[in-house]
Design an enzyme around this catalytic site. Sequence first.
Site, PDB file in Angstrom:
ATOM      1  N   ASP A  31       0.861  -1.183   0.000  1.00  0.00           N
ATOM      2  CA  ASP A  31       0.000   0.000   0.000  1.00  0.00           C
ATOM      3  C   ASP A  31       0.902   1.239   0.000  1.00  0.00           C
ATOM      4  O   ASP A  31       1.966   1.235   0.614  1.00  0.00           O
ATOM      5  CB  ASP A  31      -0.895  -0.007   1.268  1.00  0.00           C
ATOM      6  CG  ASP A  31      -2.168   0.824   1.076  1.00  0.00           C
ATOM      7  OD1 ASP A  31      -3.270   0.264   1.179  1.00  0.00           O
ATOM      8  OD2 ASP A  31      -2.036   2.034   0.792  1.00  0.00           O
ATOM      9  N   LEU A  59       2.333   1.097  -6.706  1.00  0.00           N
ATOM     10  CA  LEU A  59       2.404   0.032  -7.718  1.00  0.00           C
ATOM     11  C   LEU A  59       2.525   0.559  -9.146  1.00  0.00           C
ATOM     12  O   LEU A  59       2.737  -0.209 -10.081  1.00  0.00           O
ATOM     13  CB  LEU A  59       1.172  -0.873  -7.582  1.00  0.00           C
ATOM     14  CG  LEU A  59       1.172  -1.741  -6.329  1.00  0.00           C
ATOM     15  CD1 LEU A  59      -0.258  -2.105  -5.924  1.00  0.00           C
ATOM     16  CD2 LEU A  59       2.016  -2.986  -6.512  1.00  0.00           C
ATOM     17  N   SER A 125     -16.763  -2.738  -9.477  1.00  0.00           N
ATOM     18  CA  SER A 125     -17.870  -1.967  -8.893  1.00  0.00           C
ATOM     19  C   SER A 125     -19.115  -2.054  -9.762  1.00  0.00           C
ATOM     20  O   SER A 125     -19.023  -2.180 -10.984  1.00  0.00           O
ATOM     21  CB  SER A 125     -17.423  -0.492  -8.769  1.00  0.00           C
ATOM     22  OG  SER A 125     -18.525   0.326  -8.430  1.00  0.00           O
ATOM     23  N   TYR A 150     -13.423   7.421 -12.929  1.00  0.00           N
ATOM     24  CA  TYR A 150     -13.247   6.337 -11.935  1.00  0.00           C
ATOM     25  C   TYR A 150     -13.954   5.079 -12.427  1.00  0.00           C
ATOM     26  O   TYR A 150     -13.347   4.015 -12.524  1.00  0.00           O
ATOM     27  CB  TYR A 150     -13.820   6.752 -10.568  1.00  0.00           C
ATOM     28  CG  TYR A 150     -14.139   5.553  -9.719  1.00  0.00           C
ATOM     29  CD1 TYR A 150     -15.445   5.090  -9.588  1.00  0.00           C
ATOM     30  CD2 TYR A 150     -13.130   4.849  -9.107  1.00  0.00           C
ATOM     31  CE1 TYR A 150     -15.738   3.958  -8.860  1.00  0.00           C
ATOM     32  CE2 TYR A 150     -13.409   3.713  -8.368  1.00  0.00           C
ATOM     33  CZ  TYR A 150     -14.724   3.271  -8.250  1.00  0.00           C
ATOM     34  OH  TYR A 150     -15.006   2.137  -7.539  1.00  0.00           O
ATOM     35  N   LYS A 154     -12.509   1.169 -13.828  1.00  0.00           N
ATOM     36  CA  LYS A 154     -12.948  -0.168 -13.396  1.00  0.00           C
ATOM     37  C   LYS A 154     -13.269  -1.022 -14.624  1.00  0.00           C
ATOM     38  O   LYS A 154     -12.884  -2.187 -14.720  1.00  0.00           O
ATOM     39  CB  LYS A 154     -14.185  -0.069 -12.492  1.00  0.00           C
ATOM     40  CG  LYS A 154     -13.906   0.457 -11.104  1.00  0.00           C
ATOM     41  CD  LYS A 154     -12.931  -0.435 -10.355  1.00  0.00           C
ATOM     42  CE  LYS A 154     -12.587   0.104  -8.976  1.00  0.00           C
ATOM     43  NZ  LYS A 154     -11.506  -0.660  -8.332  1.00  0.00           N
ATOM     44  N   ASN A 179     -22.910  -1.286  -2.629  1.00  0.00           N
ATOM     45  CA  ASN A 179     -22.423  -0.191  -1.771  1.00  0.00           C
ATOM     46  C   ASN A 179     -21.929  -0.690  -0.416  1.00  0.00           C
ATOM     47  O   ASN A 179     -22.756  -0.923   0.478  1.00  0.00           O
ATOM     48  CB  ASN A 179     -23.529   0.847  -1.602  1.00  0.00           C
ATOM     49  CG  ASN A 179     -23.684   1.694  -2.839  1.00  0.00           C
ATOM     50  OD1 ASN A 179     -23.945   1.171  -3.931  1.00  0.00           O
ATOM     51  ND2 ASN A 179     -23.477   2.987  -2.711  1.00  0.00           N
ATOM     52  N   LEU A 200     -22.357   8.192   1.574  1.00  0.00           N
ATOM     53  CA  LEU A 200     -23.464   8.450   2.502  1.00  0.00           C
ATOM     54  C   LEU A 200     -23.160   8.057   3.948  1.00  0.00           C
ATOM     55  O   LEU A 200     -23.323   8.880   4.858  1.00  0.00           O
ATOM     56  CB  LEU A 200     -24.704   7.677   2.037  1.00  0.00           C
ATOM     57  CG  LEU A 200     -25.957   7.811   2.930  1.00  0.00           C
ATOM     58  CD1 LEU A 200     -26.466   9.249   2.951  1.00  0.00           C
ATOM     59  CD2 LEU A 200     -27.058   6.856   2.451  1.00  0.00           C
TER      60      LEU A 200
END
Length: 339
Positions: A31, A59, A125, A150, A154, A179, A200
């Site tokens: 990370d 990475l 996603s 974004y 994906k 989600n 949210l």
Amino acid sequence: MKILVTGGTGYIGSHTVVELQARGYEVIIVDDLSNSSIDVLDNIAKISGKKPLFEKFNLTDQEKTTAFFKLHNDITAVIHFAAFKAVGESVEFPLMYYRNNLLSLVNILQGMIDNNIRDIVFSSSCTVYGQPDLLPAREDTPVQKAASPYGNTKQICEEIITDTSISGNIRGILLRYFNPIGAHDSAFIGELPLGIPNCLMPYITQTAIGKRPFLRVWGDDYDTPDGTAIRDYIHVVDLARAHVIAVERLTGEKCKKSVEVFNLGTGNGFSVMEVIKSFERTSGVKLNYEIMERRPGDIVKVWADTDFANEELGWKAEKNLDEMTRSAWNWELALEKKK
Ligand code: WQD
């Protein structure tokens, strides 16, 4: 077996590391800590009793990634979480998103091929579906043109894995999350949004704890029962458990295709107002919110068809909405205590 978890100090990554360790796997995390804290390693150890191995680098650095795979030549499989994931930020800085999210995957796949590591689980996603015409969303629901850079990264990453599996000895499982919300029951790990939360659930808990004056509800004039938008919220621990099952499907030679796709949701859609009501019920806190205009780019409603994941993975989300909102609140309270 040693599993590489990229982005393993992040929200879903850290919960997945805990579940992997519970199943006896050795974990090494890579990370760059651009959106998470090194403290997560100790917090994982508080739960599992074992601090995962850890290396800090980005990475997109091919040299460092190549050297990493050469050094750790006993990695059995990879779970790839490391990516930027803020929809709004991706619209503002598209090249930062394409460079980070695509180049990191390319370097990982190259490292896997060079070291005969075949299996990768990829964090995708439900954004790839956009606003489906038909609900619930199935794995063969048409992928629509992404609404943000974004979401596009994906989709492109899914295609990169698919193309690489055709040309080389790579097998992938693409997990399309709905989600994810909530936190581990211990409240030692959870969602740590840096700055003002886009999502949210963290915005609700930060409002309730007094960090934010009120929650802005982005629109109550949608074509839904209470006018607010509907999503398929899934507990992050249920999501984490699906990743362990996916790794075992790959390493256990149970895959039926070189690349498989699974929707990870509960199959239930809840509106923003229903999430607020659940939060008030489980926290005992009356939430301060105001109805605002719709947020550009938001879809109206989406929830998952869970049959394929239930049948093929033998996995089903078990936690309900109240368990999700209660665990999110306990996590916010734990963060407050640490101050
Ligand atoms: C959920 C609902 C908002 C904040 C995004 C990404 C997705 C994934 C999850 C990374 C919507 C409403 C929200 C607020 C609100 N991220 N809302 N007030 O947009 O469904 O999905 O996050 O992987 O890829 O697209 O999640 O939590 O932002 O919004 O009313 O302050 O809550 O309008 O209806 P979303 P979200």
